[in-house]
Design an enzyme around this catalytic site. Structure first.
Site, PDB file in Angstrom:
ATOM      1  N   ASN A 190       0.843  -1.198   0.000  1.00 22.79           N
ATOM      2  CA  ASN A 190       0.000   0.000   0.000  1.00 22.79           C
ATOM      3  C   ASN A 190       0.876   1.244   0.000  1.00 22.79           C
ATOM      4  O   ASN A 190       2.104   1.143  -0.037  1.00 22.79           O
ATOM      5  CB  ASN A 190      -0.970  -0.038   1.187  1.00 22.79           C
ATOM      6  N   ASP A 203      -4.276  -5.840   4.642  1.00 22.57           N
ATOM      7  CA  ASP A 203      -5.361  -6.613   5.250  1.00 22.57           C
ATOM      8  C   ASP A 203      -5.330  -8.075   4.822  1.00 22.57           C
ATOM      9  O   ASP A 203      -5.731  -8.949   5.574  1.00 22.57           O
ATOM     10  CB  ASP A 203      -6.711  -5.980   4.889  1.00 22.57           C
ATOM     11  N   LYS A 235     -13.569   2.495  14.908  1.00 20.90           N
ATOM     12  CA  LYS A 235     -12.367   1.638  15.015  1.00 20.90           C
ATOM     13  C   LYS A 235     -11.787   1.678  16.414  1.00 20.90           C
ATOM     14  O   LYS A 235     -11.274   0.680  16.922  1.00 20.90           O
ATOM     15  CB  LYS A 235     -11.299   2.114  14.031  1.00 20.90           C
TER      16      LYS A 235
HETATM   17  O1  C5P Z   1      -8.536  -1.404  10.248  1.00 19.89           O
HETATM   18  P1  C5P Z   1      -7.560  -0.393   9.851  1.00 19.89           P
HETATM   19  O2  C5P Z   1      -6.419  -0.937   9.037  1.00 19.89           O
HETATM   20  O3  C5P Z   1      -8.091   0.845   9.201  1.00 19.89           O
HETATM   21  O4  C5P Z   1      -6.999   0.112  11.269  1.00 19.89           O
HETATM   22  C1  C5P Z   1      -5.940   0.929  11.420  1.00 19.89           C
HETATM   23  C2  C5P Z   1      -5.183   0.596  12.683  1.00 19.89           C
HETATM   24  O5  C5P Z   1      -5.117  -0.791  12.906  1.00 19.89           O
HETATM   25  C3  C5P Z   1      -3.748   1.044  12.576  1.00 19.89           C
HETATM   26  O6  C5P Z   1      -3.309   1.435  13.841  1.00 19.89           O
HETATM   27  C4  C5P Z   1      -3.068  -0.203  12.071  1.00 19.89           C
HETATM   28  O7  C5P Z   1      -1.679  -0.214  12.404  1.00 19.89           O
HETATM   29  C5  C5P Z   1      -3.819  -1.301  12.783  1.00 19.89           C
HETATM   30  N1  C5P Z   1      -3.858  -2.561  12.026  1.00 19.89           N
HETATM   31  C6  C5P Z   1      -3.180  -3.660  12.513  1.00 19.89           C
HETATM   32  N2  C5P Z   1      -3.213  -4.845  11.833  1.00 19.89           N
HETATM   33  C7  C5P Z   1      -3.912  -4.971  10.706  1.00 19.89           C
HETATM   34  C8  C5P Z   1      -4.630  -3.877  10.183  1.00 19.89           C
HETATM   35  C9  C5P Z   1      -4.558  -2.669  10.876  1.00 19.89           C
HETATM   36  O8  C5P Z   1      -2.497  -3.540  13.548  1.00 19.89           O
HETATM   37  N3  C5P Z   1      -3.942  -6.130  10.078  1.00 19.89           N
END
Ligand code: C5P
Length: 411
Positions: A213, A282, A346
């Site tokens: 990304n 993800d 979140k």
């Molecule tokens: O769900 P999203 O990616 O938007 O959430 C962002 C937060 O979750 C960030 O702090 C990111 O580092 C963490 N995150 C994580 N592991 C993942 C996806 C996101 O620790 N697989």
């Protein structure tokens, strides 16, 4: 590096070939907003001219204690009283030997002796041949100078002007500027161990392709640097980025989300604060191909099956350590729309006391950003600024939060 506007730095040069690097240091300090007054020893003028230093600093250079340009003829008093700090770079072996005896037969050493100890810190960046550096006399002098209240910066290792190689090179100008800037940062996180993850992850599909990304890692690295400057012990788990490790920060390099997960889980055991700035992919492809995938004669695109990567932040924040109140977790949320709504949701879902929100396309790869800080009481905005300045603001905010979070608890 935190900006140095409002700071007035006396930059002292004693004799050594590293004087040429003082020109660059002067430029960097000015660029960071400081005003710089250069003071040189006679020996330093053999290596670089006062004209060069005057042109770079935009101010007259002082060399002699008999200089009558100051109305009261007391340059050593006037210059040291105006200084936020005196930085001697290079500090030669001879100059340091002089300082420990309180000798004052030239303007620079006179000024160091005449400085008010409480209000005018003295930082020394030694530079000398490796034998001179390791000599017991020099090491004794370094210890004595430290005991006398000076801050002796380290030296670098490598090739020396004399053709030898070893310890004793002066730190690079950027490193000295960074040390100085860190020096002024209040040590609000002293005693805390901070774990930060940063950057994107790269999920390989085959040996030449992968999913990733647009995260540059800049915000996470700026936070690591600011937390270190604030006195914290910082570990940074980084995905693939082209950024220099901030000085004094332990960096662990990873590539995939699973590797990042494993390293975070291991290092979080020794952390008091976890800041998840990483943009963890993800998904990863279920079946990695050990060979490069080839186009087919039928031009049929490959079909991939994905599986979800672990949510590192969520797992840490739902873990025993965080639930027992022994770990303060901070999340970052990058959204394209409805930032407040998504970031707030979140925060609750991931069970973190603080979620920092930003708009993805307005931050990815850029040097500046705008943040919102969401907790259970509401929202606070940090206006658009450089990522460095935002990191320092965030660290100051965080320090207040962790102080009340850990109140009365032995860390
Ligand atoms: O769900 P999203 O990616 O938007 O959430 C962002 C937060 O979750 C960030 O702090 C990111 O580092 C963490 N995150 C994580 N592991 C993942 C996806 C996101 O620790 N697989």
């Amino acid at each position: 590096m935190k900006d140095l506007s409002q700071k007035h730095i006396v930059l002292g040069l004693s004799g050594g070939i590293a004087c040429y690097k003082a020109a660059e240091l002067c430029r960097l300090l000015m660029k960071a907003g400081a005003s710089v007054q250069v003071v040189m020893t006679e020996a330093a003028t053999q290596f670089i001219t006062p004209v060069t230093m005057q042109a770079l600093s935009g101010q007259e250079v002082f060399v002699s204690q008999w200089d009558d340009r100051q109305a009261n003829n007391m340059a050593h008093i006037n210059l040291s009283r105006q200084a936020s700090a005196i930085v001697v770079a290079p500090a030669s072996a001879d100059f340091m030997a002089k300082l420990i005896h309180g000798r004052a037969d030239d303007l620079l050493s006179l000024m160091c002796l005449a400085r008010p100890l409480e209000s005018t810190p003295l930082l020394l960046a030694p530079a000398m041949n490796k034998e001179m550096w390791s000599h017991p006399a020099t090491q004794r002098n370094v210890a004595q100078l430290t005991q006398d209240g000076a801050f002796v910066l380290g030296v670098a290792q490598g090739d020396q002007a004399c053709g030898e190689s070893g310890d004793g090179r002066m730190l690079e100008p950027m490193e000295i500027a960074q040390e100085l800037s860190d020096f002024f940062v209040p040590k609000l996180l002293r005693g805390y161990r901070v774990l930060i993850n940063a950057g994107p992850t790269f999920e390989p599909i085959d040996p030449v392709r992968g999913l990733t990304n647009l995260s540059s890692g800049k915000m996470g690295f700026a936070l690591a640097s600011a937390a270190k400057a604030a006195g914290a012990q910082v570990t940074l788990v980084s995905g693939p980025v082209h950024l220099q490790t901030p000085r004094g920060v332990q960096r662990i390099q990873v590539q995939t989300g699973l590797q990042m997960h494993q390293q975070v889980m291991q290092h979080v055991k020794e952390a008091d604060i976890f800041i998840a700035t990483a943009a963890v992919a993800d998904w990863r492809v279920k079946a990695y191909s050990a060979h490069k995938l080839k186009k087919t004669p039928e031009h049929r695109a490959p079909q991939f099956e994905f599986e979800e990567n672990p949510d590192i932040l969520s797992e840490v924040a739902h873990g025993d350590k965080a639930l027992k109140g022994d770990l303060f977790c901070v999340g970052f949320s990058a959204e394209t729309h409805d930032l407040l709504k998504h970031a707030s949701e979140k925060r609750v879902r991931k069970k973190v006391p603080l979620m920092v929100g930003n708009v993805g396309p307005l931050t990815f790869g850029l040097d500046d950003n705008e943040l919102i800080l969401i907790d259970d009481k509401g929202v606070k905005t940090l206006e658009r600024d450089s990522k460095e300045n935002l990191a320092h603001l965030l660290v100051a905010d965080l320090a207040e939060r962790v102080q009340s979070f850990f109140k009365g608890k032995k860390r």
